[in-house]
Design an enzyme around this catalytic site. Structure first.
Site, short mmCIF file in Angstrom:
data_model
loop_
_atom_site.label_atom_id
_atom_site.label_comp_id
_atom_site.label_asym_id
_atom_site.label_seq_id
_atom_site.Cartn_x
_atom_site.Cartn_y
_atom_site.Cartn_z
CE LYS A 106 -4.31 -2.16 1.87
NZ LYS A 106 -3.13 -3.86 2.20
C1 LIG Z 1 -3.78 -4.78 1.08
C2 LIG Z 1 -3.84 -5.92 1.44
C3 LIG Z 1 -4.40 -7.00 0.30
C4 LIG Z 1 -5.04 -6.38 -0.92
O1 LIG Z 1 -4.99 -5.10 -1.01
P1 LIG Z 1 -6.86 -5.35 -1.84
O2 LIG Z 1 -6.06 -4.06 -2.82
O3 LIG Z 1 -7.03 -4.76 -1.45
O4 LIG Z 1 -7.46 -6.01 -2.58
C5 LIG Z 1 -3.69 -7.69 0.30
N1 LIG Z 1 -1.83 -8.31 0.99
C6 LIG Z 1 -1.43 -7.14 1.41
C7 LIG Z 1 -0.17 -7.34 2.82
C8 LIG Z 1 -2.39 -6.23 1.96
O5 LIG Z 1 -1.75 -5.14 2.65
#
Ligand SMILES: *Cc1c(COP(=O)(O)O)cnc(C)c1O
Length: 481
Positions: free
Chosen positions: A106
């Site tokens: 993120k």
């Molecule tokens: C947020 C997250 C996801 C999922 O991503 P989305 O965009 O919500 O589908 C997968 N793995 C990790 C480690 C995350 O932090």
């Protein structure tokens, strides 16, 4: 460029406005009226920052000076200059999205969003402060706090499910420094926290508040758009490695929660990148697997706690954007979302399901299988991955086994193994005693893979945000900030 709500064609905003608002006023999500023409081949020739600037300028043309914003967002903040390295592991390539300031994928988006938001604010002549409200299943919270800390004119408030995140994730959030940050635990699960945030938006609609509300969740197009870059980047890395020729399609397996990451892959495809199958990987919370296989989305099931908590989600918000993109029918989307809200489930028309299945494939893996994969990939291929990435690996394996499709496969790696040291240590056969921090150090000793500095430095930091509230008290909490 005009955006409109996924639930109403005439509810429009330009791209700067869409970033400022986050959610459309009718509860729908913003999307461009038309995907812009894009020179995807030219995009592949630049640096990661060039790619990012080009993609963001195309998708958010009302925000000026994109190159400068991108430079500010990323320069010196990631472990590597390419931001998201691609590593060959066995028959697949692993796209490491966790080399940013909080070791979560993120970071790619949340390093950029504050730049987009403050630029949009200036562009629109907005004078009052912005309050960012975010519900987190673990990783968004920290990445958003880090991205927005001490950004002038912005405050940020993060809600996380009490007991629903790892010790390391909790430590990352409750030790957050910065004059404009608020962090609070909610008694409930992630969906409760997310619903609570959506309700606050609804309750504050039209109210005279001293600030404007916005969101850092992937319902905000400014959060989604920066993620398109790494699909281009990994494609280019495959080209440079001689693994593909220009134009050849590549499959991507994406550990999925809110459907933001994989939707960014679909946007990359709409911009012209030769994306083959997009594989939607889930953990035991397999709502999306059921949906993509049957056309029925049913959230009425228990939310299971897994070793991949960032994917413990029953309502994947961004799926709504896919439903619109493939149907171009706002009335249908509004109807389906109403059903999801009131009845807990919906079924898409057969024609729409066919379109989904032509481009998306889905599989899920439980904790035991994820653990087996972490062990196997480590012992046989010498690569250490986290449980989220393991679910992506599992789905990629299942896909190849079931379809025989041998196009090159990129597995997106969404977290550092050190964010989930207990699960990873157990998977490779290590001793589980002690705190998560002790486990982290043991994992480093066994594997020789260095702990990211932002995680090792958490130990012993003061806990600054220790509040826990009932889920019904979230609105009051926000009104009292
Ligand atoms: C947020 C997250 C996801 C999922 O991503 P989305 O965009 O919500 O589908 C997968 N793995 C990790 C480690 C995350 O932090």
């Amino acid at each position: 460029m005009l955006y409109h709500s996924t639930r109403c064609n005439t509810l429009t905003a330009d791209s700067a406005q869409a970033v400022l608002e986050g959610l459309a006023p009718d509860g729908g999500l913003y999307l461009p009226e038309k995907i812009p023409a894009f020179d995807w081949k030219a995009c592949l020739t630049g640096s990661s920052q060039d790619m990012s600037a080009m993609i963001l300028s195309a998708l958010l043309p009302d925000i000026p000076e994109m190159k400068t914003l991108v430079h500010r967002a990323y320069t010196g903040k990631f472990e590597t200059e390419d931001l998201t390295p691609l590593v060959p592991v066995g028959d697949f390539s692993v796209l490491e999205l966790f080399r940013g300031p909080t070791s979560a994928f993120k970071d790619v988006a949340l390093s950029m969003l504050p730049q987009l938001l403050t630029a949009a604010k200036t562009e629109k002549g907005v004078k009052e402060d912005i309050l960012i409200l975010t519900a987190t299943s673990g990783d968004t919270g920290k990445a958003a706090l880090e991205g927005f800390r001490d950004v002038p004119g912005v405050r940020i408030c993060v809600f996380y499910p009490d007991g629903g995140v790892s010790q390391v994730q909790r430590a990352q959030m409750v030790t957050q420094e910065g004059k404009n940050v608020y962090v609070c635990a909610v008694k409930g699960n992630f969906d409760d926290a997310q619903t609570g945030v959506k309700n606050i938006f609804a309750a504050c609609q039209g109210k005279d508040l001293p600030y404007r509300l916005s969101s850092a969740n992937s319902i905000n197009i400014g959060r989604l758009a920066p993620q398109v870059m790494y699909y281009f980047r990994s494609y280019r890395d495959l080209l440079d490695a001689g693994k593909i020729t220009l134009g050849q399609e590549v499959n991507f397996s994406v550990p999925t929660g809110n459907f933001g990451d994989i939707l960014a892959g679909y946007l990359a495809k709409l911009l012209g990148l030769p994306v083959g199958m997009l594989i939607c990987a889930s953990n035991a919370n397999n709502v999306l697997t059921d949906f993509i296989r049957t056309g029925t989305y049913n959230r009425l099931r228990p939310l299971l706690k897994t070793t991949s908590p960032s994917m413990d989600i029953l309502v994947s918000s961004n799926l709504e954007r896919l439903l619109y993109l493939l149907s171009q029918d706002t009335a249908l989307v509004a109807d389906l979302m109403g059903k999801l809200n009131k009845e807990g489930s919906y079924t898409v028309p057969g024609e729409l399901l066919e379109k989904i299945q032509a481009q998306f494939w889905a599989a899920y893996c439980d904790d035991a299988r994820a653990s087996e994969i972490i062990g196997k990939v480590y012992h046989n291929l010498g690569y250490l991955c986290d449980p989220h990435t393991a679910s992506g690996w599992a789905a990629a394996e299942d896909y190849v086994n079931e379809t025989g499709d041998n196009r090159p496969m990129v597995v997106l790696s969404t977290a550092s193994p050190y964010k989930f040291p207990a699960a990873v240590l157990e998977a490779i056969g290590g001793d589980l005693s002690g705190t998560e921090f002790q486990q982290m150090h043991r994992l480093e000793t066994i594997t020789g893979v260095p702990i990211p500095k932002n995680l090792s430095s958490l130990e012993g930091k003061a806990e600054l945000h220790t509040g826990v509230i009932e889920k019904d008290a979230m609105l009051e909490y926000v009104l009292n900030l």
